[in-house]
Design a protein around this motif. Structure first.
Motif, mmCIF file in Angstrom:
data_model
loop_
_atom_site.group_PDB
_atom_site.id
_atom_site.type_symbol
_atom_site.label_atom_id
_atom_site.label_comp_id
_atom_site.label_asym_id
_atom_site.label_seq_id
_atom_site.Cartn_x
_atom_site.Cartn_y
_atom_site.Cartn_z
ATOM 1 N N SER A 15 -12.187 3.193 -13.924
ATOM 2 C CA SER A 15 -11.283 4.216 -13.361
ATOM 3 C C SER A 15 -10.534 3.785 -12.109
ATOM 4 N N CYS A 16 -10.058 2.550 -12.110
ATOM 5 C CA CYS A 16 -9.221 2.074 -10.993
ATOM 6 C C CYS A 16 -7.741 2.173 -11.338
ATOM 7 N N GLY A 17 -7.434 2.712 -12.500
ATOM 8 C CA GLY A 17 -6.037 2.830 -12.899
ATOM 9 C C GLY A 17 -5.513 1.579 -13.606
ATOM 10 N N LYS A 18 -6.416 0.775 -14.135
ATOM 11 C CA LYS A 18 -6.003 -0.461 -14.824
ATOM 12 C C LYS A 18 -5.123 -0.160 -16.026
ATOM 13 N N SER A 19 -5.556 0.811 -16.844
ATOM 14 C CA SER A 19 -4.810 1.054 -18.082
ATOM 15 C C SER A 19 -3.446 1.687 -17.806
ATOM 16 N N THR A 20 -3.362 2.511 -16.762
ATOM 17 C CA THR A 20 -2.059 3.109 -16.418
ATOM 18 C C THR A 20 -1.082 2.007 -16.049
ATOM 19 N N LEU A 21 -1.521 1.110 -15.173
ATOM 20 C CA LEU A 21 -0.646 0.016 -14.749
ATOM 21 C C LEU A 21 -0.311 -0.898 -15.935
ATOM 22 N N HIS A 142 -6.737 -18.944 -18.364
ATOM 23 C CA HIS A 142 -5.491 -19.610 -17.962
ATOM 24 C C HIS A 142 -4.310 -18.630 -17.888
ATOM 25 N N ALA A 143 -4.602 -17.339 -17.817
ATOM 26 C CA ALA A 143 -3.518 -16.343 -17.713
ATOM 27 C C ALA A 143 -2.634 -16.666 -16.513
ATOM 28 N N GLU A 144 -1.329 -16.482 -16.690
ATOM 29 C CA GLU A 144 -0.380 -16.815 -15.613
ATOM 30 C C GLU A 144 -0.472 -15.839 -14.449
ATOM 31 N N LEU A 145 -0.833 -14.580 -14.737
ATOM 32 C CA LEU A 145 -1.000 -13.599 -13.645
ATOM 33 C C LEU A 145 -2.309 -12.845 -13.865
ATOM 34 N N LYS A 146 -3.161 -12.905 -12.842
ATOM 35 C CA LYS A 146 -4.443 -12.186 -12.909
ATOM 36 C C LYS A 146 -4.496 -11.185 -11.754
ATOM 37 N N LEU A 147 -4.865 -9.959 -12.093
ATOM 38 C CA LEU A 147 -5.003 -8.928 -11.061
ATOM 39 C C LEU A 147 -6.433 -8.434 -11.057
ATOM 40 N N PHE A 148 -6.947 -8.139 -9.874
ATOM 41 C CA PHE A 148 -8.255 -7.505 -9.767
ATOM 42 C C PHE A 148 -8.042 -6.195 -9.032
ATOM 43 N N MET A 149 -8.200 -5.089 -9.766
ATOM 44 C CA MET A 149 -7.883 -3.782 -9.175
ATOM 45 C C MET A 149 -9.101 -3.104 -8.591
ATOM 46 N N THR A 150 -8.896 -2.504 -7.432
ATOM 47 C CA THR A 150 -9.955 -1.713 -6.817
ATOM 48 C C THR A 150 -9.332 -0.433 -6.273
ATOM 49 N N THR A 210 1.166 5.027 -4.905
ATOM 50 C CA THR A 210 1.555 5.849 -6.047
ATOM 51 C C THR A 210 1.691 4.915 -7.243
ATOM 52 N N ARG A 211 1.785 5.512 -8.434
ATOM 53 C CA ARG A 211 1.959 4.697 -9.650
ATOM 54 C C ARG A 211 3.221 3.857 -9.545
ATOM 55 N N ALA A 212 4.297 4.490 -9.022
ATOM 56 C CA ALA A 212 5.581 3.790 -8.931
ATOM 57 C C ALA A 212 5.482 2.627 -7.946
ATOM 58 N N GLU A 213 4.795 2.845 -6.828
ATOM 59 C CA GLU A 213 4.670 1.771 -5.822
ATOM 60 C C GLU A 213 3.889 0.590 -6.385
ATOM 61 N N GLN A 214 2.795 0.918 -7.057
ATOM 62 C CA GLN A 214 1.960 -0.164 -7.597
ATOM 63 C C GLN A 214 2.722 -0.961 -8.663
ATOM 64 N N LEU A 215 3.510 -0.236 -9.476
ATOM 65 C CA LEU A 215 4.286 -0.906 -10.521
ATOM 66 C C LEU A 215 5.326 -1.844 -9.894
ATOM 67 N N THR A 216 6.004 -1.371 -8.866
ATOM 68 C CA THR A 216 7.032 -2.189 -8.208
ATOM 69 C C THR A 216 6.412 -3.470 -7.632
ATOM 70 N N ILE A 217 5.264 -3.326 -6.975
ATOM 71 C CA ILE A 217 4.599 -4.490 -6.372
ATOM 72 C C ILE A 217 4.245 -5.523 -7.445
ATOM 73 N N VAL A 218 3.674 -5.039 -8.538
ATOM 74 C CA VAL A 218 3.220 -5.983 -9.566
ATOM 75 C C VAL A 218 4.406 -6.587 -10.333
ATOM 76 N N LEU A 219 5.473 -5.803 -10.529
ATOM 77 C CA LEU A 219 6.651 -6.372 -11.216
ATOM 78 C C LEU A 219 7.248 -7.529 -10.407
ATOM 79 N N GLU A 220 7.155 -7.437 -9.090
ATOM 80 C CA GLU A 220 7.616 -8.550 -8.233
ATOM 81 C C GLU A 220 6.780 -9.807 -8.505
ATOM 82 N N MET A 221 5.471 -9.602 -8.649
ATOM 83 C CA MET A 221 4.582 -10.748 -8.940
ATOM 84 C C MET A 221 4.936 -11.355 -10.298
ATOM 85 N N VAL A 222 5.243 -10.482 -11.273
ATOM 86 C CA VAL A 222 5.594 -10.967 -12.617
ATOM 87 C C VAL A 222 6.876 -11.789 -12.537
ATOM 88 N N LYS A 223 7.839 -11.287 -11.771
ATOM 89 C CA LYS A 223 9.117 -11.987 -11.634
ATOM 90 C C LYS A 223 8.871 -13.405 -11.115
#
Ligand code: DC
Length: 227
Positions: A15-21, A142-150, A210-223
């Motif tokens: 329940s850290c919001g992994k699936s939402t993100l 070997h995933a190119e982007l790994k996140l650990f959510m808390t 917020t969901r939107a903030e977290q998405l924006t941060i991670v999309l930058e990492m993906v870019k």
């Protein structure tokens, strides 16, 4: 030039919001989203329905041989539903009865071998977001982007409560807190690929995002990783 398609591995506590993100990332990027926890939940549902004795290795192996898991995209949810032997298991896998048993089932070696092999096949062509507990450490090291959510434990309890209360008004906050604590304990102390942060995983604490903030941060990492 076409952007490189990558594997995004998301791990973390319950329940850290992994699936939402993960779902939102997949929609934005046109990737596949795979909820690996749904696989362990569907296997648990099968074991409960068939009264499989978790201590009997032969019975566990025989049950696994009878299980076929697949994902079918659901337009309405913008995510895939899990099918257990041709039945859409999505309506049942988040019931408390499954949540109470799933960590015990997910700790069984034969169960993990079965699920991980299937998860790795699904990542063969990349362009995938997968969330779980061992995605960055064992499934896709070997995933190119790994996140650990808390997230703060009480924030997680309340998020889960709001989610479950909608379909089960009898549920209590204490029941949820107890279940989350117990699952986190079992998931992070088991012998078989326990939950832990991969050395190269980026920590995302979303207690105050917020969901939107977290998405924006991670999309930058993906870019950054797909350049
Ligand atoms: O993500 P979830 O809460 O739906 O996962 C249910 C359980 O499945 C979780 O308590 C631990 C287990 N799990 C696992 O062991 N490995 C994964 N990759 C995903 C889930």
């Amino acid at each position: 030039m076409a952007t490189k398609r990558i594997i995004i591995a998301i791990d973390g506590y319950s329940s850290c919001g992994k699936s939402t993100l993960a779902r939102e990332l997949a929609v934005q990027l046109g990737y596949n989203y795979i909820d690996s926890g749904a696989m362990y939940r569907a296997i648990t549902l099968y074991f409960l329905r068939n009264s499989v004795d978790l201590t009997d290795h032969a019975a566990v192996r025989a049950a696994i041989a009878d299980i076929n898991l697949s994902f079918v995209f659901n337009e309405h949810r913008q995510a895939s539903d899990i099918y257990l032997n041709d039945e859409n298991a999505e309506p049942y896998i988040r019931d408390m009865i499954v949540s109470e048993k799933v960590s015990e089932v997910a700790a069984i070696k034969e169960v993990r071998t079965f699920a991980v092999a299937q998860q790795q096949r699904m990542g063969h062509d990349k362009g995938i977001v997968m969330d779980g507990r061992d995605i960055g450490t064992a499934v896709f090291p070997h995933a190119e982007l790994k996140l650990f959510m808390t997230a703060d434990p009480e924030v997680r309890v309340m998020r889960r409560f709001k989610e479950l209360y909608a379909t089960n008004p009898a549920i209590t906050i204490d029941e949820i807190r107890h279940n989350l604590e117990l699952r986190d304990y079992i998931d992070s102390t088991r012998d078989e690929s326990p939950l832990r942060r991969a050395d190269d995983a980026v920590i995302v604490d979303n207690s105050n995002l917020t969901r939107a903030e977290q998405l924006t941060i991670v999309l930058e990492m993906v870019k950054d990783r797909t350049k």
